[in-house]
Design a protein around this motif. Structure first.
Motif, PDB file in Angstrom:
ATOM      1  N   ILE A   1       0.825  -1.219   0.000  1.00 59.32           N
ATOM      2  CA  ILE A   1       0.000   0.000   0.000  1.00 59.32           C
ATOM      3  C   ILE A   1       0.861   1.272   0.000  1.00 59.32           C
ATOM      4  O   ILE A   1       0.627   2.191  -0.782  1.00 59.32           O
ATOM      5  N   PRO A   2       1.907   1.361   0.857  1.00 57.09           N
ATOM      6  CA  PRO A   2       2.717   2.597   0.838  1.00 57.09           C
ATOM      7  C   PRO A   2       3.455   2.820  -0.477  1.00 57.09           C
ATOM      8  O   PRO A   2       3.934   3.933  -0.737  1.00 57.09           O
ATOM      9  N   THR A   3       3.587   1.779  -1.289  1.00 51.77           N
ATOM     10  CA  THR A   3       4.336   1.941  -2.540  1.00 51.77           C
ATOM     11  C   THR A   3       3.435   2.240  -3.739  1.00 51.77           C
ATOM     12  O   THR A   3       3.947   2.408  -4.840  1.00 51.77           O
ATOM     13  N   MET A   4       2.118   2.311  -3.508  1.00 50.07           N
ATOM     14  CA  MET A   4       1.205   2.464  -4.655  1.00 50.07           C
ATOM     15  C   MET A   4       1.434   3.779  -5.387  1.00 50.07           C
ATOM     16  O   MET A   4       1.506   3.818  -6.621  1.00 50.07           O
ATOM     17  N   PHE A   5       1.571   4.863  -4.648  1.00 48.89           N
ATOM     18  CA  PHE A   5       1.668   6.180  -5.278  1.00 48.89           C
ATOM     19  C   PHE A   5       3.096   6.675  -5.395  1.00 48.89           C
ATOM     20  O   PHE A   5       3.314   7.863  -5.658  1.00 48.89           O
ATOM     21  N   GLU A   6       4.067   5.762  -5.197  1.00 48.37           N
ATOM     22  CA  GLU A   6       5.455   6.175  -5.384  1.00 48.37           C
ATOM     23  C   GLU A   6       5.745   6.606  -6.823  1.00 48.37           C
ATOM     24  O   GLU A   6       6.483   7.576  -7.036  1.00 48.37           O
ATOM     25  N   PRO A   7       5.215   5.922  -7.857  1.00 43.87           N
ATOM     26  CA  PRO A   7       5.445   6.434  -9.222  1.00 43.87           C
ATOM     27  C   PRO A   7       4.894   7.847  -9.423  1.00 43.87           C
ATOM     28  O   PRO A   7       5.538   8.679 -10.080  1.00 43.87           O
ATOM     29  N   LEU A   8       3.728   8.124  -8.847  1.00 47.30           N
ATOM     30  CA  LEU A   8       3.160   9.470  -8.969  1.00 47.30           C
ATOM     31  C   LEU A   8       4.022  10.487  -8.239  1.00 47.30           C
ATOM     32  O   LEU A   8       4.315  11.577  -8.764  1.00 47.30           O
ATOM     33  N   THR A   9       4.447  10.148  -7.036  1.00 47.22           N
ATOM     34  CA  THR A   9       5.295  11.066  -6.265  1.00 47.22           C
ATOM     35  C   THR A   9       6.621  11.319  -6.970  1.00 47.22           C
ATOM     36  O   THR A   9       7.101  12.458  -7.042  1.00 47.22           O
ATOM     37  N   ALA A  10       7.221  10.244  -7.495  1.00 44.57           N
ATOM     38  CA  ALA A  10       8.492  10.413  -8.208  1.00 44.57           C
ATOM     39  C   ALA A  10       8.316  11.271  -9.452  1.00 44.57           C
ATOM     40  O   ALA A  10       9.167  12.107  -9.775  1.00 44.57           O
ATOM     41  N   PHE A  11       7.206  11.081 -10.143  1.00 42.66           N
ATOM     42  CA  PHE A  11       6.951  11.870 -11.348  1.00 42.66           C
ATOM     43  C   PHE A  11       6.783  13.352 -11.000  1.00 42.66           C
ATOM     44  O   PHE A  11       7.359  14.225 -11.656  1.00 42.66           O
ATOM     45  N   ILE A  12       6.004  13.631  -9.956  1.00 42.95           N
ATOM     46  CA  ILE A  12       5.806  15.031  -9.558  1.00 42.95           C
ATOM     47  C   ILE A  12       7.118  15.640  -9.088  1.00 42.95           C
ATOM     48  O   ILE A  12       7.432  16.798  -9.409  1.00 42.95           O
ATOM     49  N   ARG A  13       7.910  14.865  -8.365  1.00 43.61           N
ATOM     50  CA  ARG A  13       9.189  15.371  -7.873  1.00 43.61           C
ATOM     51  C   ARG A  13      10.126  15.702  -9.037  1.00 43.61           C
ATOM     52  O   ARG A  13      10.787  16.740  -9.043  1.00 43.61           O
ATOM     53  N   SER A  14      10.154  14.827 -10.052  1.00 41.89           N
ATOM     54  CA  SER A  14      11.030  15.088 -11.206  1.00 41.89           C
ATOM     55  C   SER A  14      10.512  16.248 -12.039  1.00 41.89           C
ATOM     56  O   SER A  14      11.297  17.025 -12.594  1.00 41.89           O
ATOM     57  N   ALA A  15       9.192  16.385 -12.129  1.00 38.22           N
ATOM     58  CA  ALA A  15       8.625  17.476 -12.924  1.00 38.22           C
ATOM     59  C   ALA A  15       8.819  18.824 -12.259  1.00 38.22           C
ATOM     60  O   ALA A  15       8.931  19.849 -12.934  1.00 38.22           O
ATOM     61  N   CYS A  16       8.873  18.810 -10.924  1.00 38.64           N
ATOM     62  CA  CYS A  16       8.951  20.077 -10.186  1.00 38.64           C
ATOM     63  C   CYS A  16      10.351  20.408  -9.708  1.00 38.64           C
ATOM     64  O   CYS A  16      10.527  21.280  -8.851  1.00 38.64           O
ATOM     65  N   GLY A  17      11.359  19.712 -10.198  1.00 37.22           N
ATOM     66  CA  GLY A  17      12.719  20.128  -9.900  1.00 37.22           C
ATOM     67  C   GLY A  17      13.591  19.092  -9.279  1.00 37.22           C
ATOM     68  O   GLY A  17      14.757  19.344  -9.012  1.00 37.22           O
TER      69      GLY A  17
END
Length: 796
Positions: free
Chosen positions: A660-676
Motif C-alpha cells: 500500500i505505501p508503494t502504490m503512489f510512489e510512481p506518482l510522487t516520483a513523477f511530480i518530484r522530477s517534474a517540479c525540480g
C-alpha cells in the motif's frame, strides 16, 4: 340523363315568365344596366356569374332592357327633331355674308405683303451696311494690333538695347560678345522686359497668321533669345550668390528672377539653369563610381550608401535650403515642383545609374540594409516637401515609381522564406528522437520548439522585417505555427496494448517461471521490500520482486514515455507564452500605423496557438494513463490476501499490507522530477508543484487508482463470501464442526480486516499527497465497501 320532373318544372317556369308584365322586370331585374358600361365587359363572364338563373328568364330580362333602350333613344331623338328640321331654313343668306367679308380681307392681305416687302429691303440694306462696318472695324483692329506689336517690339528692343537695323538673311542673331554686353543685371529691368514680352506674346498669338507678324518674327525670336540668355546668366549668378552669401538681398534678387521666369512661362528653362548650377556639380562630385570608391575606402564599404544619403540630405536641407524655399514660393501657382522635378529626379536617376548593385537581393542582409537606408532616405526627403500636394506629386512622379519597382522584395522574401524553412526543418529533424532531448539551458526542451521561437523572432527582427512585406511575414508566422502543430502530433508515440500482464490479474502461463514458482512456494518474507512492524509479509520469497520481474521491461519504457510527455507538455505551454510575448513586444510595434485595429491579427494567432494546444488534453490523458498503470501495479497483490489467511491459522492483521505505501510512489516520483527533482540535484524544474496540470494529473491518477482498487476489493470480498458460503455448506453436509479462526476471528474476518487496514493506510497516503480525504469521493466510495470490517478492529 335528364330528370323529367325538372324539365316539366323548367317549362312551367318559362310559361310563368312569359306571363310577367314589363313592370315586373323593372322591379326584379337580376342585373344592373350599368354593368354593360364597365371597361372590359365580358359576356362569357356575365353569363357565368348567372348560372343560377334560367336562360329563358335571362333572355326575357335582356329583351326587356333592349326594348327600354330603344324607347329611350326614340325619346332622345324626338327632343331635338324640330331644330333638325329647321336647320336648312336657318342657313338662307349665309353665302352673301361670306362674300361681303372676303373683299376687305383680301385688301388687308395685300397691304401686309407690301409692308413686308418694304421691311425686307430695309433690313437687307442695314445688314449690308453692318457687314461693311464690321469689316472696317476688323481692319481697324488688325491695324491697331500691328501698331501695338510694332510698339511693343520697339519698346523691348529699346529696353534690351538691341539694334533693329541689322538683318542677315532674314534673321540677325546676336553674337556671344554682344550678348554679354547687352546682358541685364538689373532685376527690375528684367522683370519689366518680361512683362512687355508677355504682352507681346499675347499680341502675336492673336495675329500669328498675318503677314506683318511673319515679317517681324525674326525680331521677336531675337528678343526671346536675348531675354532668356540674360535671365539664365542672371539666375545662375543669383543662385551662386544665395548659396555662398545668403541674405535678404540675395533672396530678393533670386525671387525676382524666378518670378520673371513664371511671367514668361519659361519655368523649364529656370529648372535647367538650376540643374546646371546646383545639381550637376553635386552629382559629379558625390555620385560617381570614383567618388563612391574613395568614400568607401575611407569610411568602410558598409557605410558607403549611408554616407551618400547623408551627404544628399545635408546638401538639400542645408546648402540648398534658401534656393528651395524661394523656388517653391515662386512656383507655387504652377504645377512645377523644384523639390520633385529637379532634386529628386536628378539625384535618384544618378544613384540608379551609378550604383545599380544596391537593388540586388542576392545577399539578403545587404539587400535589407540597402532597402532600409533607401526607405529612410525617401522618408526624409518627403519630410522636406513643404506641402501634402508636394508629397503626392513626389509619389506619383515616374522616377519615384521606377525607384520603388527596382526593389525586388518578392525575391528577397523568397530567400528569407527558404532560410526560415530550412532552419525550422533542421530543428524538426533534430527532434525526431524525442527520448533524450536536451534543453541546452533554455526553458524549451525540444529543438523543434527552440527553432520555432527562433524563426518567429527572426521573421520580426528589424534586420529582416520590412513594412511592405508585413502580410507575407505574418502568413509565414502562421505557417510556422501550423507546421509546429503537425510536428507535435507526429512526435506523440503511437499507443499500443502493453505486452506486460495486467497488474490486476494473477500470474499466467506467460509469466516468467521464477514468478510462477513464487506464487506456489514458501511463506518466508521478502528481503527486497522493507516491512513495517506488524505488517503482513509477502506470500512468497520472490513476491517482493514481482513488480520488477513482471514490469521491468515496461518500467523503463513508461519512464521514457512520461519524460517525453512531460517535455512536450512543457514545450507547448512555454511556446504559447513566448509567442504571445513576441506578438506583444516585437510584432505589434512593427505593424503599419495605418492599421486601426489589431483584433484580426490577434484572433488569427490565437487560433494557431489553439491548434497547438489541442495536443495538451491528449498529453494529459497519456500521462494519467501511464501513471495509473504504474500506480495500479501493486493492486495485483490484493488478490493474494486470501491465500495468506485461508486455512493458515495465521494471526489477525494489525498493519496494512506492504504494497500500500508503494502504490503512489510512481506518482510522487513523477511530480518530484517534474517540479525540480530532489534537493541538491541539477535537474531544472519543468512545472510548479501548484500548477493546474500537476493538480489535475494527481487528482485523475488518484481517482482512477481508487476506482480500480474499489473494483478489486469488491470482487475480492464477493468471491470470499461465495467461498465461505461454499465451505459452510460443505461442512454442514459432513456434519463436522471446527474453529474457523484464531482469537475469535474467522478467515473471512481476517481478510476483511486486512482489506480495511489497507484502505485506512491508503487514506493516509492520499492525505500525504495533499488530498482532502474527507471530501474525496472515490476514497469515500472505497471506504463504504470495507465499512463493515470497522467493527473487527477492536477484536484484535
Amino acid at each position: 340523363m335528364t330528370n323529367p320532373s325538372r324539365e316539366s318544372t323548367a317549362v312551367a317556369d318559362t310559361g310563368a315568365i312569359s306571363t310577367l308584365s314589363p313592370s315586373f322586370f323593372g322591379e326584379y331585374l337580376s342585373f344592373d344596366r350599368s354593368v354593360f358600361l364597365q371597361h372590359g365587359f365580358d359576356p362569357v363572364e356575365f353569363l357565368g356569374e348567372r348560372t343560377h338563373i334560367a336562360l329563358d328568364r335571362l333572355k326575357a330580362e335582356l329583351s326587356f332592357v333592349l326594348k327600354e333602350l330603344k324607347n329611350e333613344l326614340v325619346e332622345l331623338i324626338n327632343q331635338d327633331y324640330a331644330d333638325f328640321i329647321n336647320l336648312s331654313t336657318n342657313l338662307v343668306g349665309v353665302d352673301k355674308m361670306i362674300e361681303d367679308l372676303k373683299r376687305p380681307l383680301d385688301k388687308v392681305r395685300s397691304d401686309v405683303l407690301t409692308v413686308k416687302s418694304n421691311l425686307t429691303s430695309v433690313i437687307d440694306s442695314l445688314e449690308s451696311k453692318l457687314e461693311k462696318r464690321a469689316s472696317i472695324r476688323e481692319k481697324k483692329g488688325v491695324l491697331q494690333l500691328f501698331i501695338s506689336i510694332h510698339e511693343s517690339v520697339g519698346k523691348i528692343e529699346e529696353l534690351l538695347e538691341i539694334s533693329s537695323s541689322r538683318r542677315r538673311n532674314g534673321f540677325d542673331p546676336v553674337t556671344n560678345s554682344e550678348m554679354e554686353d547687352e546682358s541685364l543685371n538689373d532685376g527690375k529691368l528684367i522683370e519689366r522686359v518680361a512683362i512687355e514680352y508677355n504682352q507681346l506674346q499675347y499680341l502675336v498669338s492673336k495675329g500669328k497668321d498675318l503677314p506683318f507678324v511673319t515679317n517681324i518674327e525674326w525680331r521677336i525670336n531675337r528678343i526671346r533669345d536675348t531675354l532668356t540668355t540674360s535671365l539664365s546668366r542672371s539666375l545662375k549668378s543669383a543662385i551662386q550668390t544665395a548659396m555662398e552669401t545668403p541674405g535678404a538681398a540675395a533672396t530678393a534678387s533670386l525671387t525676382q528672377f524666378l518670378r520673371t521666369y513664371v511671367l514668361i512661362d519659361r519655368i523649364a528653362e529656370a529648372e535647367e539653369a538650376m540643374r546646371y548650377t546646383i545639381i550637376r556639380p553635386f552629382i559629379k562630385k558625390n555620385i560617381t563610381k570614383q567618388s563612391l570608391m574613395e568614400n568607401g575606402a575611407s569610411s568602410g564599404q558598409e557605410d558607403t550608401l549611408q554616407n551618400l544619403y547623408n551627404r544628399i540630405m545635408d546638401f538639400v536641407s542645408r546648402s540648398c535650403a534658401l534656393v528651395l524655399d524661394v523656388a517653391t514660393k515662386a512656383f507655387r501657382s504652377t504645377h512645377h515642383d523644384v523639390m520633385v522635378d529637379l532634386f529628386w529626379a536628378d539625384v535618384v536617376s544618378a544613384i540608379v545609374r551609378t550604383i545599380p548593385t544596391i537593388f540586388s537581393p542576392g545577399i539578403p542582409d545587404v539587400f535589407h540594409r540597402n532597402y532600409t537606408l533607401s526607405m529612410e532616405f525617401v522618408s526624409q526627403f518627403e519630410v522636406l516637401c513643404q506641402s501634402e500636394k508636394s508629397v503626392k506629386q513626389l509619389r506619383s512622379h515616374q522616377t519615384y515609381i521606377d525607384f520603388m519597382k527596382r526593389w525586388q522584395l518578392s525575391t528577397y522574401f523568397q530567400l528569407r522564406f527558404n532560410e526560415v524553412v530550412r532552419k525550422f526543418e533542421e530543428g524538426v529533424a533534430a527532434s525526431t528522437n524525442t527520448d533524450n532531448p536536451e534543453s541546452s539551458g533554455t526553458d524549451l526542451i525540444f529543438p523543434a520548439s527552440r527553432s520555432l521561437i527562433s524563426c518567429v523572432e527572426f521573421c520580426w527582427d528589424r534586420k529582416v522585417y520590412t513594412v511592405v512585406l508585413t502580410h507575407r511575414f505574418w502568413q509565414l508566422t502562421l505557417q510556422l505555427l501550423g507546421r509546429y502543430a503537425l510536428w507535435l502530433k507526429s512526435a506523440l508515440p503511437e499507443t499500443s496494448n502493453p505486452t506486460d500482464p495486467n497488474p490486476l490479474s494473477p500470474p499466467t502461463a506467460a509469466t516468467p517461471p521464477g514468478v510462477v514458482a513464487a506464487h506456489a512456494i514458501g511463506r518466508s518474507s521478502s528481503p527486497g521490500i522493507p516491512q513495517r512492524p506488524g505488517s503482513t509479509p509477502p506470500t512468497t520469497l520472490s513476491s517482493s520482486h514481482l513488480a520488477l520481474d513482471v514490469a521491468s521491461g515496461s518500467s523503463e519504457a513508461d519512464e521514457a514515455l512520461l519524460r517525453q510527455y512531460l517535455y512536450l507538455f512543457n514545450d507547448v505551454t512555454v511556446v504559447r507564452e513566448k509567442i504571445l510575448m513576441i506578438y506583444e513586444s516585437n510584432i505589434i510595434p512593427l505593424f503599419p500605423r495605418s492599421l486601426d485595429s489589431y483584433d484580426a491579427f490577434r484572433e488569427s494567432i490565437l487560433t494557431s496557438l489553439d491548434a497547438i494546444e489541442e495536443t495538451l488534453p491528449d498529453l494529459s490523458g497519456r500521462v494519467v494513463a501511464v501513471l495509473v498503470k504504474r500506480c495500479s501495479e501493486p493492486l495485483r497483490y490484493v488478490k493474494e490476501i486470501p491465500r495468506q489467511y485461508r486455512q493458515t491459522n495465521k494471526e489477525a492483521p494489525t498493519r496494512a499490507s506492504y504494497f500500500i505505501p508503494t502504490m503512489f510512489e510512481p506518482l510522487t516520483a513523477f511530480i518530484r522530477s517534474a517540479c525540480g527533482g530532489e534537493p541538491g540535484t541539477d535537474v531544472q524544474p519543468i512545472l510548479s508543484s501548484e500548477s493546474s496540470a500537476i493538480r489535475t494529473w494527481r487528482a485523475e491518477v488518484a481517482t482512477q487508482v481508487c476506482e480500480l482498487y474499489g473494483a478489486v476489493v469488491s470482487e475480492l470480498l464477493a468471491n470470499e463470501r461465495k467461498m465461505q458460503e461454499s465451505l459452510r455448506k460443505f461442512k454442514k453436509g459432513k456434519k463436522t464442526t471446527g474453529d474457523d479462526g484464531v482469537g475469535g476471528l474467522s478467515d473471512e474476518d481476517k481478510i476483511r480486516l486486512q482489506v480495511y487496514l489497507d484502505v485506512e493506510q491508503l487514506t493516509v497516503e492520499l492525505s500525504q499527497l495533499g488530498f482532502e480525504v474527507d471530501s474525496f469521493r472515490p476514497l469515500s466510495n472505497l471506504k463504504e465497501i470495507v465499512e463493515s470490517a470497522r467493527t473487527l478492529v477492536g477484536s484484535v
